[in-house]
Design a protein around this motif. Structure first.
Motif, PDB file in Angstrom:
ATOM      1  N   UNK A  44       0.818  -1.217   0.000  1.00  0.00           N
ATOM      2  CA  UNK A  44       0.000   0.000   0.000  1.00  0.00           C
ATOM      3  C   UNK A  44       0.851   1.266   0.000  1.00  0.00           C
ATOM      4  N   UNK A  45       1.718   1.433   0.977  1.00  0.00           N
ATOM      5  CA  UNK A  45       2.475   2.700   1.079  1.00  0.00           C
ATOM      6  C   UNK A  45       3.462   2.846  -0.089  1.00  0.00           C
ATOM      7  N   UNK A  46       4.303   1.845  -0.304  1.00  0.00           N
ATOM      8  CA  UNK A  46       5.278   1.948  -1.390  1.00  0.00           C
ATOM      9  C   UNK A  46       4.598   1.902  -2.756  1.00  0.00           C
ATOM     10  N   UNK A  47       3.534   1.108  -2.893  1.00  0.00           N
ATOM     11  CA  UNK A  47       2.809   1.051  -4.157  1.00  0.00           C
ATOM     12  C   UNK A  47       2.170   2.379  -4.518  1.00  0.00           C
ATOM     13  N   UNK A  48       1.526   3.028  -3.546  1.00  0.00           N
ATOM     14  CA  UNK A  48       0.923   4.339  -3.812  1.00  0.00           C
ATOM     15  C   UNK A  48       1.982   5.387  -4.146  1.00  0.00           C
ATOM     16  N   UNK A  49       3.129   5.307  -3.461  1.00  0.00           N
ATOM     17  CA  UNK A  49       4.182   6.271  -3.770  1.00  0.00           C
ATOM     18  C   UNK A  49       4.719   6.077  -5.184  1.00  0.00           C
ATOM     19  N   UNK A  50       4.895   4.833  -5.612  1.00  0.00           N
ATOM     20  CA  UNK A  50       5.416   4.626  -6.961  1.00  0.00           C
ATOM     21  C   UNK A  50       4.404   5.056  -8.020  1.00  0.00           C
ATOM     22  N   UNK A  51       3.110   4.892  -7.734  1.00  0.00           N
ATOM     23  CA  UNK A  51       2.096   5.414  -8.659  1.00  0.00           C
ATOM     24  C   UNK A  51       2.193   6.939  -8.750  1.00  0.00           C
ATOM     25  N   UNK A  52       2.329   7.589  -7.606  1.00  0.00           N
ATOM     26  CA  UNK A  52       2.483   9.049  -7.596  1.00  0.00           C
ATOM     27  C   UNK A  52       3.780   9.466  -8.283  1.00  0.00           C
ATOM     28  N   UNK A  53       4.854   8.742  -8.054  1.00  0.00           N
ATOM     29  CA  UNK A  53       6.148   9.100  -8.631  1.00  0.00           C
ATOM     30  C   UNK A  53       6.108   9.052 -10.155  1.00  0.00           C
ATOM     31  N   UNK A  54       5.497   8.032 -10.727  1.00  0.00           N
ATOM     32  CA  UNK A  54       5.389   7.949 -12.181  1.00  0.00           C
ATOM     33  C   UNK A  54       4.613   9.111 -12.760  1.00  0.00           C
ATOM     34  N   UNK A  55       3.516   9.486 -12.103  1.00  0.00           N
ATOM     35  CA  UNK A  55       2.724  10.630 -12.548  1.00  0.00           C
ATOM     36  C   UNK A  55       3.513  11.925 -12.400  1.00  0.00           C
ATOM     37  N   UNK A  56       4.188  12.073 -11.281  1.00  0.00           N
ATOM     38  CA  UNK A  56       4.938  13.302 -11.017  1.00  0.00           C
ATOM     39  C   UNK A  56       6.100  13.477 -11.987  1.00  0.00           C
ATOM     40  N   UNK A  57       6.790  12.401 -12.307  1.00  0.00           N
ATOM     41  CA  UNK A  57       7.918  12.478 -13.238  1.00  0.00           C
ATOM     42  C   UNK A  57       7.430  12.913 -14.615  1.00  0.00           C
ATOM     43  N   UNK A  58       6.305  12.360 -15.072  1.00  0.00           N
ATOM     44  CA  UNK A  58       5.769  12.746 -16.375  1.00  0.00           C
ATOM     45  C   UNK A  58       5.260  14.186 -16.354  1.00  0.00           C
ATOM     46  N   UNK A  59       4.564  14.570 -15.308  1.00  0.00           N
ATOM     47  CA  UNK A  59       3.958  15.900 -15.223  1.00  0.00           C
ATOM     48  C   UNK A  59       5.016  16.998 -15.153  1.00  0.00           C
ATOM     49  N   UNK A  60       6.085  16.768 -14.397  1.00  0.00           N
ATOM     50  CA  UNK A  60       7.123  17.787 -14.206  1.00  0.00           C
ATOM     51  C   UNK A  60       8.253  17.700 -15.216  1.00  0.00           C
ATOM     52  N   UNK A  61       8.268  16.656 -16.032  1.00  0.00           N
ATOM     53  CA  UNK A  61       9.311  16.517 -17.037  1.00  0.00           C
ATOM     54  C   UNK A  61      10.655  16.110 -16.458  1.00  0.00           C
TER      55      UNK A  61
END
Length: 145
Positions: A44-61
């Motif tokens: 849950x914790x690490x899985x949610x963070x990796x989902x957020x990280x993938x979105x954040x990396x794409x959004x911020x370039x």
């Protein structure tokens, strides 16, 4: 100092070390049962963070290589070197974190700025062009000698 921290992905590396190293250490220190560590900490914790990280990396370039920070710390340091995570599932969670971050990195590109651009085929043409050019090129390539 803050610019250097942001330039070299300090927040992402800090989160990777916190979730990949400190979280398993705290689970072992607090003697949390193996099932609860797997479900709550690793899924849950690490899985949610990796989902957020993938979105954040794409959004911020940001560089996509930062997507491998948490799996590298989790699988390499916590599982292989320090034995905080069992070898039976430590490496598989690392692979799962890579897949989850890639799902959100490549998925849902509706907010990309280049999504609504019109592709230019056959180059730019003048709208008031008097020559008929339907996009086909003759065999000789219309070369004039």
């Amino acid at each position: 100092m803050l610019k250097i921290f942001k330039k070299y992905y300090g927040y992402q590396w800090l989160a990777a070390f916190m979730l990949g190293l400190v979280l398993p250490f705290m689970g072992k220190l607090l003697s949390v049962s193996g099932l609860h560590k797997v479900i709550w900490f690793y899924l849950i914790i690490n899985g949610l963070y990796t989902l957020y990280l993938g979105y954040s990396v794409r959004k911020r370039g940001l560089s996509p290589l930062i997507l491998f920070a948490l799996p590298a710390v989790f699988s390499g340091i916590s599982t292989l070197l320090l034995h905080l995570v069992s070898h039976q599932y430590g490496f598989y969670f690392g692979l799962m974190y890579i897949v989850l971050s890639l799902f959100t990195f490549f998925g849902d590109t509706r907010d990309d700025p280049d999504e609504n651009q019109i592709p230019v085929e056959n180059g730019f043409r003048d709208l008031k062009s008097e020559t008929k050019n339907d996009g086909q090129v003759s065999v000789d390539g219309n070369l004039k000698v």
